[in-house]
Scaffold this motif. Structure first.
Motif, PDB file in Angstrom:
ATOM      1  N   PRO A  31     -36.624  74.886  87.686  1.00  0.00           N
ATOM      2  CA  PRO A  31     -36.815  74.885  89.140  1.00  0.00           C
ATOM      3  C   PRO A  31     -38.041  74.091  89.605  1.00  0.00           C
ATOM      4  O   PRO A  31     -38.159  73.783  90.789  1.00  0.00           O
ATOM      5  N   THR A  32     -38.934  73.777  88.691  1.00  0.00           N
ATOM      6  CA  THR A  32     -40.177  73.095  89.075  1.00  0.00           C
ATOM      7  C   THR A  32     -40.104  71.583  88.907  1.00  0.00           C
ATOM      8  O   THR A  32     -41.081  70.893  89.214  1.00  0.00           O
ATOM      9  N   LEU A  33     -38.965  71.053  88.416  1.00  0.00           N
ATOM     10  CA  LEU A  33     -38.885  69.629  88.089  1.00  0.00           C
ATOM     11  C   LEU A  33     -38.015  68.857  89.071  1.00  0.00           C
ATOM     12  O   LEU A  33     -37.081  69.401  89.669  1.00  0.00           O
ATOM     13  N   ASN A  34     -38.310  67.559  89.191  1.00  0.00           N
ATOM     14  CA  ASN A  34     -37.462  66.678  90.002  1.00  0.00           C
ATOM     15  C   ASN A  34     -36.199  66.333  89.216  1.00  0.00           C
ATOM     16  O   ASN A  34     -36.088  66.674  88.026  1.00  0.00           O
ATOM     17  N   PRO A  35     -35.205  65.649  89.820  1.00  0.00           N
ATOM     18  CA  PRO A  35     -33.938  65.368  89.131  1.00  0.00           C
ATOM     19  C   PRO A  35     -34.091  64.647  87.799  1.00  0.00           C
ATOM     20  O   PRO A  35     -33.387  64.961  86.836  1.00  0.00           O
ATOM     21  N   ASP A  36     -35.008  63.676  87.721  1.00  0.00           N
ATOM     22  CA  ASP A  36     -35.215  62.971  86.448  1.00  0.00           C
ATOM     23  C   ASP A  36     -35.730  63.935  85.386  1.00  0.00           C
ATOM     24  O   ASP A  36     -35.296  63.896  84.221  1.00  0.00           O
ATOM     25  N   GLY A  37     -36.664  64.787  85.795  1.00  0.00           N
ATOM     26  CA  GLY A  37     -37.212  65.767  84.858  1.00  0.00           C
ATOM     27  C   GLY A  37     -36.170  66.765  84.397  1.00  0.00           C
ATOM     28  O   GLY A  37     -36.141  67.142  83.225  1.00  0.00           O
ATOM     29  N   VAL A  38     -35.297  67.188  85.314  1.00  0.00           N
ATOM     30  CA  VAL A  38     -34.235  68.146  84.970  1.00  0.00           C
ATOM     31  C   VAL A  38     -33.290  67.544  83.936  1.00  0.00           C
ATOM     32  O   VAL A  38     -32.874  68.227  82.987  1.00  0.00           O
ATOM     33  N   ASN A  39     -32.959  66.257  84.091  1.00  0.00           N
ATOM     34  CA  ASN A  39     -32.069  65.594  83.129  1.00  0.00           C
ATOM     35  C   ASN A  39     -32.687  65.564  81.734  1.00  0.00           C
ATOM     36  O   ASN A  39     -32.011  65.833  80.731  1.00  0.00           O
ATOM     37  N   ILE A  40     -33.973  65.233  81.666  1.00  0.00           N
ATOM     38  CA  ILE A  40     -34.668  65.214  80.373  1.00  0.00           C
ATOM     39  C   ILE A  40     -34.742  66.617  79.794  1.00  0.00           C
ATOM     40  O   ILE A  40     -34.510  66.834  78.606  1.00  0.00           O
ATOM     41  N   LEU A  41     -35.064  67.585  80.653  1.00  0.00           N
ATOM     42  CA  LEU A  41     -35.177  68.979  80.212  1.00  0.00           C
ATOM     43  C   LEU A  41     -33.854  69.496  79.647  1.00  0.00           C
ATOM     44  O   LEU A  41     -33.822  70.126  78.589  1.00  0.00           O
ATOM     45  N   LYS A  42     -32.754  69.221  80.352  1.00  0.00           N
ATOM     46  CA  LYS A  42     -31.450  69.700  79.893  1.00  0.00           C
ATOM     47  C   LYS A  42     -31.079  69.093  78.545  1.00  0.00           C
ATOM     48  O   LYS A  42     -30.482  69.759  77.697  1.00  0.00           O
ATOM     49  N   ARG A  43     -31.441  67.825  78.357  1.00  0.00           N
ATOM     50  CA  ARG A  43     -31.178  67.186  77.056  1.00  0.00           C
ATOM     51  C   ARG A  43     -31.979  67.874  75.955  1.00  0.00           C
ATOM     52  O   ARG A  43     -31.455  68.176  74.881  1.00  0.00           O
ATOM     53  N   ASP A  44     -33.274  68.141  76.235  1.00  0.00           N
ATOM     54  CA  ASP A  44     -34.131  68.793  75.243  1.00  0.00           C
ATOM     55  C   ASP A  44     -33.649  70.205  74.938  1.00  0.00           C
ATOM     56  O   ASP A  44     -33.691  70.653  73.787  1.00  0.00           O
ATOM     57  N   ILE A  45     -33.206  70.924  75.978  1.00  0.00           N
ATOM     58  CA  ILE A  45     -32.689  72.277  75.779  1.00  0.00           C
ATOM     59  C   ILE A  45     -31.437  72.241  74.894  1.00  0.00           C
ATOM     60  O   ILE A  45     -31.271  73.073  73.995  1.00  0.00           O
ATOM     61  N   LYS A  46     -30.587  71.263  75.160  1.00  0.00           N
ATOM     62  CA  LYS A  46     -29.353  71.135  74.362  1.00  0.00           C
ATOM     63  C   LYS A  46     -29.682  70.912  72.889  1.00  0.00           C
ATOM     64  O   LYS A  46     -29.106  71.546  72.000  1.00  0.00           O
ATOM     65  N   PHE A  47     -30.647  70.015  72.603  1.00  0.00           N
ATOM     66  CA  PHE A  47     -31.022  69.739  71.222  1.00  0.00           C
ATOM     67  C   PHE A  47     -31.655  70.968  70.571  1.00  0.00           C
ATOM     68  O   PHE A  47     -31.395  71.259  69.400  1.00  0.00           O
ATOM     69  N   LEU A  48     -32.477  71.684  71.335  1.00  0.00           N
ATOM     70  CA  LEU A  48     -33.128  72.870  70.794  1.00  0.00           C
ATOM     71  C   LEU A  48     -32.101  73.957  70.492  1.00  0.00           C
ATOM     72  O   LEU A  48     -32.162  74.608  69.442  1.00  0.00           O
ATOM     73  N   GLU A  49     -31.146  74.147  71.401  1.00  0.00           N
ATOM     74  CA  GLU A  49     -30.083  75.134  71.164  1.00  0.00           C
ATOM     75  C   GLU A  49     -29.261  74.749  69.943  1.00  0.00           C
ATOM     76  O   GLU A  49     -28.827  75.616  69.179  1.00  0.00           O
ATOM     77  N   TYR A  50     -29.054  73.460  69.763  1.00  0.00           N
ATOM     78  CA  TYR A  50     -28.331  72.962  68.597  1.00  0.00           C
ATOM     79  C   TYR A  50     -29.078  73.328  67.318  1.00  0.00           C
ATOM     80  O   TYR A  50     -28.492  73.776  66.336  1.00  0.00           O
ATOM     81  N   GLY A  51     -30.402  73.111  67.349  1.00  0.00           N
ATOM     82  CA  GLY A  51     -31.226  73.428  66.187  1.00  0.00           C
ATOM     83  C   GLY A  51     -31.228  74.908  65.876  1.00  0.00           C
ATOM     84  O   GLY A  51     -31.146  75.314  64.708  1.00  0.00           O
ATOM     85  N   ILE A  52     -31.317  75.734  66.918  1.00  0.00           N
ATOM     86  CA  ILE A  52     -31.302  77.190  66.732  1.00  0.00           C
ATOM     87  C   ILE A  52     -29.982  77.633  66.105  1.00  0.00           C
ATOM     88  O   ILE A  52     -29.959  78.464  65.184  1.00  0.00           O
ATOM     89  N   ALA A  53     -28.884  77.066  66.593  1.00  0.00           N
ATOM     90  CA  ALA A  53     -27.562  77.410  66.044  1.00  0.00           C
ATOM     91  C   ALA A  53     -27.473  77.021  64.570  1.00  0.00           C
ATOM     92  O   ALA A  53     -26.919  77.765  63.751  1.00  0.00           O
ATOM     93  N   GLY A  54     -28.025  75.860  64.231  1.00  0.00           N
ATOM     94  CA  GLY A  54     -28.003  75.403  62.840  1.00  0.00           C
ATOM     95  C   GLY A  54     -28.786  76.324  61.928  1.00  0.00           C
ATOM     96  O   GLY A  54     -28.332  76.673  60.826  1.00  0.00           O
ATOM     97  N   GLU A  55     -29.960  76.743  62.374  1.00  0.00           N
ATOM     98  CA  GLU A  55     -30.782  77.646  61.566  1.00  0.00           C
ATOM     99  C   GLU A  55     -30.103  79.003  61.396  1.00  0.00           C
ATOM    100  O   GLU A  55     -30.231  79.643  60.348  1.00  0.00           O
ATOM    101  N   LYS A  56     -29.365  79.429  62.418  1.00  0.00           N
ATOM    102  CA  LYS A  56     -28.626  80.698  62.296  1.00  0.00           C
ATOM    103  C   LYS A  56     -27.498  80.568  61.276  1.00  0.00           C
ATOM    104  O   LYS A  56     -27.201  81.531  60.553  1.00  0.00           O
ATOM    105  N   ASN A  57     -26.876  79.401  61.210  1.00  0.00           N
ATOM    106  CA  ASN A  57     -25.828  79.173  60.209  1.00  0.00           C
ATOM    107  C   ASN A  57     -26.395  79.298  58.797  1.00  0.00           C
ATOM    108  O   ASN A  57     -25.779  79.893  57.907  1.00  0.00           O
TER     109      ASN A  57
END
Length: 349
Positions: A31-57
């Motif tokens: 909620p604190t970021l502009n549209p460009d920041g939100v796009n970068i944030l969502k990409r980083d969140i996706k990669f982090l969630e991917y990593g978390i899922a991998g470690e759980k596997n």
């Protein structure tokens, strides 16, 4: 000696990392970021969630291995300016496995030069790209472990022996945790092929490596001491994951309000009521207090108090230690340890 060992199943000496906490920190930023920041944030969140899922596997494979072992998850080591964030250290009675988890999307080819090439497909079009070698990354982890271990020895002789035999007892391996990833390493050198496996091959790989090792099996007690020696070296890494998003932050509601209207001090609403809680001065001051205390005590920030408890503090605004004990999550011990500082902050508002 191993005949008398009683450990029959995996034992996790450290099971949780800080990635879940990091993920929550990132999600709170949107909620604190502009549209460009939100796009970068969502990409980083996706990669982090991917990593978390991998470690759980990988955790699932280890927990269901039915192998006697001690497991450390998410270990952070430092030596001077060098550091290593290790996904898993697994100690059997013969070997330590240094596991680098990669939950990569797409298919992976390893060529005869040891290069990692990823192929992805989108709308029928294939794209190939080189990626940083996880083998190189894991080797750096191993090198730092070796450096720390050798330097901890008391004299030149023991340092020399430790350095000479270190590689015999420590085995780095890259584990591809995405079950959909196809690995093609037929053109890779044998030494490279042996260091990259899929998650569903991990248990078989460890059992075979343990069987082929010429080292003498250690007792449960010695294996535990081996694992504990690295757990003792672990440092809770309290990084600020939000700094990279500073250029993309929106102006605060308060700044916008100050530009539009000028209110007298009597008319101005209390800051912690006028703004979203996470943008108020009191929230930031309490959060800074929590961070500084956690660094001072070398513990996780949420051990001082969680974000939920932080919000409760602002809702309740306790002005004494007695009031503070009425806030959910603040028992007698916590109030005795941090109460005066917390109340002092709140009283300023």
């Amino acid at each position: 000696m191993s005949f008398f060992n009683k450990v029959k199943e995996p034992i996790f000496l450290k099971e949780n990392g800080n990635t879940e906490e990091q993920l929550e920190m990132l999600k709170d930023l949107e909620p604190t970021l502009n549209p460009d920041g939100v796009n970068i944030l969502k990409r980083d969140i996706k990669f982090l969630e991917y990593g978390i899922a991998g470690e759980k596997n990988i955790k699932f494979e280890l927990k269901n291995s039915h192998m006697p072992m001690y497991v450390l998850h998410d270990i952070y080591l430092e030596d001077g300016e060098l550091s290593a964030q290790i996904d898993y250290l697994v100690f059997t009675n013969k070997l330590c496995f240094i596991i680098e988890c990669k939950n990569l999307y797409g298919n992976i080819d390893i060529n005869n030069a040891g290069d990692f090439i990823r192929t992805t497909e989108f709308k029928g079009r294939k794209k190939k790209e080189g990626i940083y070698s996880p083998i190189t990354q894991n080797q750096r982890h191993l090198d730092l472990m070796k450096k720390i271990r050798v330097e901890s020895r008391g004299n030149i002789l023991t340092k020399s022996i430790s350095k000479r035999y270190f590689d015999e007892f420590n085995k780095p391996v890259v584990v591809l945790a995405n079950p959909k990833t196809v690995l093609n390493a037929r053109y890779a050198e044998k030494e490279v092929r042996e260091k990259v496996i899929r998650a569903d091959q991990l248990v078989k790989y460890m059992k075979e490596a343990n069987k082929q090792s010429n080292s003498s099996a250690t007792s449960d007690k010695d294996t535990l001491a081996w694992a504990q020696s690295y757990l003792d070296l672990h440092i809770d890494s309290l990084k600020d994951y939000t700094q990279k998003y500073e250029p993309y932050k929106l102006k605060t509601v308060k700044q916008d309000m100050d530009k539009k209207v000028s209110l007298t001090s009597e008319e101005k609403p209390a800051v912690h009521k006028a703004l979203p809680v996470k943008e108020t001065k009191i929230f930031k001051e309490l959060k800074d207090f929590r961070l500084n205390k956690s660094r001072e005590e070398e513990i996780r920030a949420y051990h001082i108090f969680s974000d939920k408890q932080l919000t409760a503090l602002i809702d309740e605004m306790p002005k004494s230690r007695e009031d503070l004990q009425l806030v959910d999550g603040f028992g007698e011990a916590k109030v005795k340890k941090y109460g005066d500082d917390i109340v002092s902050i709140i009283q300023r508002y």
